[in-house]
Design an enzyme around this catalytic site. Structure first.
Site, short mmCIF file in Angstrom:
data_model
loop_
_atom_site.label_atom_id
_atom_site.label_comp_id
_atom_site.label_asym_id
_atom_site.label_seq_id
_atom_site.Cartn_x
_atom_site.Cartn_y
_atom_site.Cartn_z
CE LYS A 156 57.76 5.81 48.34
NZ LYS A 156 57.45 4.67 48.98
N GLY A 185 63.41 -4.05 52.48
CA GLY A 185 63.88 -3.78 51.29
C GLY A 185 65.08 -3.54 51.96
NE ARG A 186 64.81 -0.39 57.37
CZ ARG A 186 63.49 -0.04 57.57
NH1 ARG A 186 62.68 -0.13 55.91
NH2 ARG A 186 62.32 -0.21 58.06
CE LYS A 207 59.10 -5.95 50.66
NZ LYS A 207 59.51 -5.93 51.90
CD GLU A 263 63.16 3.23 54.49
OE1 GLU A 263 63.72 2.16 54.05
OE2 GLU A 263 63.83 4.60 53.69
CD GLU A 304 61.57 7.62 43.37
OE1 GLU A 304 60.50 6.93 43.45
OE2 GLU A 304 61.63 9.16 44.33
CG HIS A 338 92.90 15.98 54.69
ND1 HIS A 338 94.84 16.62 55.12
CD2 HIS A 338 93.48 14.67 55.21
CE1 HIS A 338 95.56 16.01 55.35
NE2 HIS A 338 95.31 14.26 55.49
O1 F6P Z 1 61.91 5.06 51.07
C1 F6P Z 1 61.49 3.71 51.00
C2 F6P Z 1 61.62 2.54 50.50
O2 F6P Z 1 60.20 1.45 50.89
C3 F6P Z 1 62.16 1.31 50.86
O3 F6P Z 1 62.05 1.21 52.02
C4 F6P Z 1 62.82 0.96 49.48
O4 F6P Z 1 63.88 0.54 50.55
C5 F6P Z 1 62.42 1.57 49.12
O5 F6P Z 1 61.47 2.68 49.01
C6 F6P Z 1 62.77 0.65 47.54
O6 F6P Z 1 61.43 0.32 47.68
P1 F6P Z 1 61.19 -0.54 46.24
O7 F6P Z 1 61.87 -1.63 46.37
O8 F6P Z 1 59.66 -1.07 46.38
O9 F6P Z 1 61.37 -0.19 44.76
#
Ligand code: F6P
Length: 552
Positions: free
Chosen positions: A513, A267-268, A206, A353, A212, A385
């Site tokens: 972060k 995002g979620r 987003k 979240e 990452e 199990h």
């Molecule tokens: O972990 C925090 C967060 O902002 C989530 O809410 C989001 O889904 C994720 O990081 C990834 O963010 P982006 O889509 O901006 O890379």
């Protein structure tokens, strides 16, 4: 805003909870032959059975009263009206527009978002069709058959969970993979048997600033360019899904290869947007549209059904009942469906979240009631199990959601019968338990001595009275999956409204972060002493000592 704990129905519920303390579900079923029909609902083929919960008609009445007093109906209207209810980020919460089926406007700040939504859906269709037909080929002219989605959090969990769930619907010869962790092991394994000539990367973010994702995307890009010997290959092998055009350009992806979405998509809650491109690549755009239509059917139900017949509302209220009046700390999600293996992980982000917050909408600390429980789970029967022992006989009360389709997604119908027999048996066992008399009779019939019976009886009793909610539907399809996810999304919304928190921001992920960014610069073995607490300094120093020279 009146705090949840100050609403009149809240105190009534506390008193009511004390009144029903001694009631056992076993007795409630025995006393009321109508209990199942009283406490179950059906939406098309979806059965929502909440009769095995520790509730009476009075409980449901008081919980819906609580929802009314918390102004839930007005909040639902505000969400569907595109109002900026995500106040701490100044944004609307409008993922429902992404699956809106009617030819009517959906407006945010006076502007109809549907033309833009439809334009991106058409762009997705063109791209996915071209990918499948071979009209879009790789740099060397070969078909792209391995799709690797690079994203994290909402840009990974949703698409990954849905793609996994819809595995039987994947178009032939497509392989869709997901890379999220910055741990190099993740991308290494995803690329291990991949061929640069036939691999497409979807960089899904987003913000397009997530460490990452950008790290993995750069590694993927290097792998591709090295493998194909040309920077030009990026144009055919990389697409981006983002709200941030500038960062996409900065990364070196042509804006023509970007699929847009908007800041009113959290995002979620974004798997319905172009973030779902990997899903569409896996199953085709028609099935993706079925997925959207399924969610839309739940949206209609949520928007229109009265509170006491509204499935997401009731599911949310049951969670409030256990969290706030029984002191439950956890909620187990138990899909009896291997294809839904990632559903609990997906809900961990969606629920924790969203509602894992301690500051209310007035900026006050919440000290006298709990918010989101810990969400966890695994598919049945594996979970039976592993941790069902604790569900049946542990000291904690853990409400459970059992989810299953009546028909299998495979040809193995005999397996499915066994699976569902377990599904039914477990909710029955949790509810009924096993009394000392029953254990005694069983052991006697097996010829056990009185001493053995006395010794074993306490260990072999089950208290029962352990709540479960069952969701049972015809088959796991794109449509029923869309409906299921939307059901939980709205449950989360309901709970956030009642807890009086902002469900659609996530400030709690920021501190770690920020610190990580600072620490990255401190990892060099340059003799400097990091300026943290003694423990963090000690850990960094130990790491520096252990690290092999090649990675210094
Ligand atoms: O972990 C925090 C967060 O902002 C989530 O809410 C989001 O889904 C994720 O990081 C990834 O963010 P982006 O889509 O901006 O890379």
């Amino acid at each position: 805003m009146t705090r949840l704990s100050e609403l009149p129905a809240y105190n009534k519920l506390r008193a009511h909870r004390a009144e029903i303390e001694g009631l056992h579900l076993r007795e409630m079923f025995a006393a009321d032959p109508q209990r199942f029909s009283r406490f179950s609902l059906q939406l098309d083929d979806l059965l929502f059975d909440y009769s095995k919960n520790r509730i009476t008609s009075e409980t449901v009445g008081l919980l819906t009263e609580l929802a009314q007093q918390a102004d839930l109906e007005r909040w639902i209207g505000r969400m569907f009206g595109g109002e900026a209810i995500n106040e701490t980020e100044g944004r609307a919460v409008f993922h429902v527009a992404l699956r809106h089926q009617a030819n009517t406007p959906m407006t945010v700040a006076g502007q109809d978002v549907m033309p833009a939504v439809r334009t991106v859906q058409q762009q997705m269709r063109r791209f996915v069709d071209a990918l499948h037909s071979g009209a879009h080929l790789g740099h060397t002219g070969r078909k792209l058959t391995t799709v690797i989605n690079i994203g994290i959090g909402g840009s990974d969990l949703g698409p990954q969970m849905v793609s996994t769930a819809l595995r039987p619907y994947w178009v032939e010869a497509i392989d869709v993979r997901f890379v999220s962790n910055v741990d190099g092991a993740h991308i290494t394994e995803a690329l291990r048997d991949a061929d640069p000539e036939t691999t497409l990367f979807i960089v899904a973010s987003k913000t397009f600033t997530t460490l990452e994702t950008l790290t993995n995307a750069k590694t993927a890009r290097r792998w591709l360019v090295e493998g194909l010997g040309s920077e030009d290959a990026v144009a055919k092998h990389f697409v981006a899904v983002s709200t941030n055009l500038n960062e996409v350009k900065r990364f070196g992806i042509n804006p023509q290869n970007m699929f847009e979405f908007w800041d009113w998509v959290g995002g979620r809650f974004s798997c319905w947007s172009a973030i779902g491109l990997s899903i569409a690549c896996a199953v085709g755009m028609e099935q993706f549209e079925q997925f959207l239509a399924g969610a839309a059917s739940m949206d209609q139900h949520f928007r229109n059904a009265p509170l006491e017949q509204n499935i997401p509302v009731l599911l949310g209220l049951l969670g409030i009942w256990y969290t706030n009046f029984f002191g439950c700390e956890a909620q187990a999600i138990l899909p009896y469906d291997q294809y839904l293996a990632r559903f609990p992980a997906y809900l961990q982000q969606a629920e924790m979240e969203s509602n894992g917050k301690r500051t209310d909408r007035q900026g006050q600390q919440i000290t006298d009631y709990q918010t989101a429980p810990i969400i966890w789970g695994e598919p049945g029967t594996n979970s039976q199990h592993a941790f069902f022992q604790l569900l049946h006989q542990g000291t904690r009360l853990i409400p459970t959601d059992f989810i299953a389709a009546a028909n299998p997604s495979t040809e193995l119908h005999d397996h499915h019968q066994l699976l569902l027999a377990n599904f039914f048996a477990q909710t029955e066992a949790l509810m009924q338990g096993k009394t000392a008399e029953q254990v005694h009779a069983e052991l006697s019939a097996a010829g056990a001595s009185p001493a053995t019976i006395a010794q074993l009886t306490p260990h072999r009793c089950f208290p029962g009275n352990r709540p479960s909610t069952a969701l049972l539907f015809e088959r796991l399809t794109p449509r029923s999956l869309g409906r299921l996810i939307a059901l939980y999304e709205h449950k989360i919304f309901v709970q956030g409204v009642l807890w009086g928190i902002y469900s659609f921001d996530q400030w709690g992920v920021e501190l770690g972060k920020q610190l990580a960014k600072r620490i990255i610069g401190e990892l060099a073995n340059d003799g400097t002493v990091p300026k943290h607490d003694a423990s963090t300094n000690g850990q960094i120093a130990h790491y520096r000592r252990l690290r092999e020279p090649s990675s210094r």
